[in-house]
Design an enzyme around this catalytic site. Structure first.
Site, PDB file in Angstrom:
ATOM      1  N   GLU A  14       0.842  -1.206   0.000  1.00 35.51           N
ATOM      2  CA  GLU A  14       0.000   0.000   0.000  1.00 35.51           C
ATOM      3  C   GLU A  14       0.871   1.248   0.000  1.00 35.51           C
ATOM      4  O   GLU A  14       2.017   1.212   0.443  1.00 35.51           O
ATOM      5  CB  GLU A  14      -0.863   0.005   1.270  1.00 35.51           C
ATOM      6  CG  GLU A  14      -2.311  -0.371   1.052  1.00 35.51           C
ATOM      7  CD  GLU A  14      -3.132   0.712   0.335  1.00 35.51           C
ATOM      8  OE1 GLU A  14      -2.566   1.586  -0.360  1.00 35.51           O
ATOM      9  OE2 GLU A  14      -4.359   0.670   0.478  1.00 35.51           O
ATOM     10  N   ASP A  15       0.306   2.333  -0.457  1.00 33.54           N
ATOM     11  CA  ASP A  15       1.021   3.617  -0.372  1.00 33.54           C
ATOM     12  C   ASP A  15       0.863   4.229   1.025  1.00 33.54           C
ATOM     13  O   ASP A  15       1.840   4.497   1.706  1.00 33.54           O
ATOM     14  CB  ASP A  15       0.554   4.589  -1.470  1.00 33.54           C
ATOM     15  CG  ASP A  15      -0.965   4.768  -1.518  1.00 33.54           C
ATOM     16  OD1 ASP A  15      -1.698   4.116  -0.741  1.00 33.54           O
ATOM     17  OD2 ASP A  15      -1.427   5.567  -2.346  1.00 33.54           O
ATOM     18  N   ASP A  40      -4.431   5.289   6.163  1.00 31.77           N
ATOM     19  CA  ASP A  40      -4.952   6.509   6.772  1.00 31.77           C
ATOM     20  C   ASP A  40      -6.022   6.084   7.789  1.00 31.77           C
ATOM     21  O   ASP A  40      -5.690   5.671   8.889  1.00 31.77           O
ATOM     22  CB  ASP A  40      -5.503   7.364   5.617  1.00 31.77           C
ATOM     23  CG  ASP A  40      -5.958   8.743   6.028  1.00 31.77           C
ATOM     24  OD1 ASP A  40      -5.471   9.261   7.028  1.00 31.77           O
ATOM     25  OD2 ASP A  40      -6.819   9.312   5.327  1.00 31.77           O
ATOM     26  N   PHE A  92      -2.111  15.872   4.599  1.00 34.78           N
ATOM     27  CA  PHE A  92      -2.300  15.289   3.272  1.00 34.78           C
ATOM     28  C   PHE A  92      -1.020  15.434   2.471  1.00 34.78           C
ATOM     29  O   PHE A  92      -0.468  16.528   2.361  1.00 34.78           O
ATOM     30  CB  PHE A  92      -3.474  15.949   2.544  1.00 34.78           C
ATOM     31  CG  PHE A  92      -3.971  15.108   1.412  1.00 34.78           C
ATOM     32  CD1 PHE A  92      -4.852  14.054   1.634  1.00 34.78           C
ATOM     33  CD2 PHE A  92      -3.554  15.351   0.114  1.00 34.78           C
ATOM     34  CE1 PHE A  92      -5.299  13.256   0.587  1.00 34.78           C
ATOM     35  CE2 PHE A  92      -3.997  14.558  -0.942  1.00 34.78           C
ATOM     36  CZ  PHE A  92      -4.873  13.512  -0.704  1.00 34.78           C
ATOM     37  N   ARG A 103       1.542  12.602  -8.868  1.00 35.20           N
ATOM     38  CA  ARG A 103       2.123  11.271  -8.667  1.00 35.20           C
ATOM     39  C   ARG A 103       3.571  11.226  -9.123  1.00 35.20           C
ATOM     40  O   ARG A 103       4.355  10.410  -8.645  1.00 35.20           O
ATOM     41  CB  ARG A 103       1.345  10.210  -9.466  1.00 35.20           C
ATOM     42  CG  ARG A 103      -0.081   9.986  -8.997  1.00 35.20           C
ATOM     43  CD  ARG A 103      -0.645   8.739  -9.684  1.00 35.20           C
ATOM     44  NE  ARG A 103      -2.088   8.670  -9.618  1.00 35.20           N
ATOM     45  CZ  ARG A 103      -2.788   8.163  -8.598  1.00 35.20           C
ATOM     46  NH1 ARG A 103      -2.162   7.691  -7.544  1.00 35.20           N
ATOM     47  NH2 ARG A 103      -4.105   8.124  -8.639  1.00 35.20           N
TER      48      ARG A 103
END
Ligand code: IMP
Ligand code: MG
Length: 179
Positions: free
Chosen positions: A98-99, A102, A151, A164
């Site tokens: 996963e990136d 959260d 964020f 990205r």
């Protein structure tokens, strides 16, 4: 694009070191096994591409695309599979890449879905973790960096599908969100 960056949190060099460290740990922990590495699209794409080159053993790569975000910065809790795995994971050792974790809602959904396909084991590797924001409890085996509740974008991670391609991980100026 670079004008929108507020602060660089992790440089290319820092990310590279971390990815190497994670690759070494994974290679050691899964030594002698033949794992399926599952990238969660699209955010984990760049991380996965770098990570697998630091894993020194035979791996199979697959991708799953789930969305829960749309164009806002809050998890909607609604998760949709846009692209499913190509391979069966039954009786296989899988490692989810996963990136960011959260709220954890996306991963919780994904875990339940993948568990029902009866893999032998499930490992989780995330580049970034925002523990303060967690709404559900998830055991994560490999964490690159813990970050505060902010964020971020770059190194595969987007805001409204942009940024990205930034080579580092950065926060954005507040005015970007009100555009
Ligand atoms: P969760 O369901 O709240 O855990 O969110 C999971 C997904 O939301 C992550 O895998 C990212 O794709 C996205 N996400 C969470 N935080 C951020 C962020 O700071 N920047 C960009 N995407 C994020
Ligand atoms: Mg993601």
């Amino acid at each position: 694009m670079k004008n929108d960056v507020k602060e660089i949190l992790f440089s290319e060099e820092k990310i590279k070191e971390k990815v190497e460290e994670l690759g070494k740990r994974i290679s050691k922990d899964y030594s002698g096994k033949d794992i399926i590495v599952i990238g969660v699209l699209k955010g984990a794409n760049i991380f996965l591409s770098d990570l697998i080159r630091k894993i020194d053993m035979s791996v199979t790569v697959d991708f799953i695309d789930v969305s829960s975000y749309g164009h806002s910065t809050e998890s909607s809790g609604v998760v949709k599979i846009n692209k499913d795995l190509d391979f069966s994971i039954e009786d296989r050792d899988i490692l989810i890449v996963e990136d960011i974790i959260d709220s954890g809602l996306t991963l919780k959904y994904l875990l339940e879905n993948l568990k029902s396909r009866k893999p032998k084991s499930i490992g989780i590797c995330t580049l970034l973790d925002k523990p303060e924001r967690r709404k559900v409890n998830i055991d994560v085996n490999y964490i690159g960096f813990k970050i505060p509740d902010e964020f971020i974008v770059g190194y595969g991670i987007d805001y409204a599908e942009k940024y990205r391609n930034l080579p580092y991980i950065a926060s954005l100026k507040p005015e970007v969100y009100s555009k």
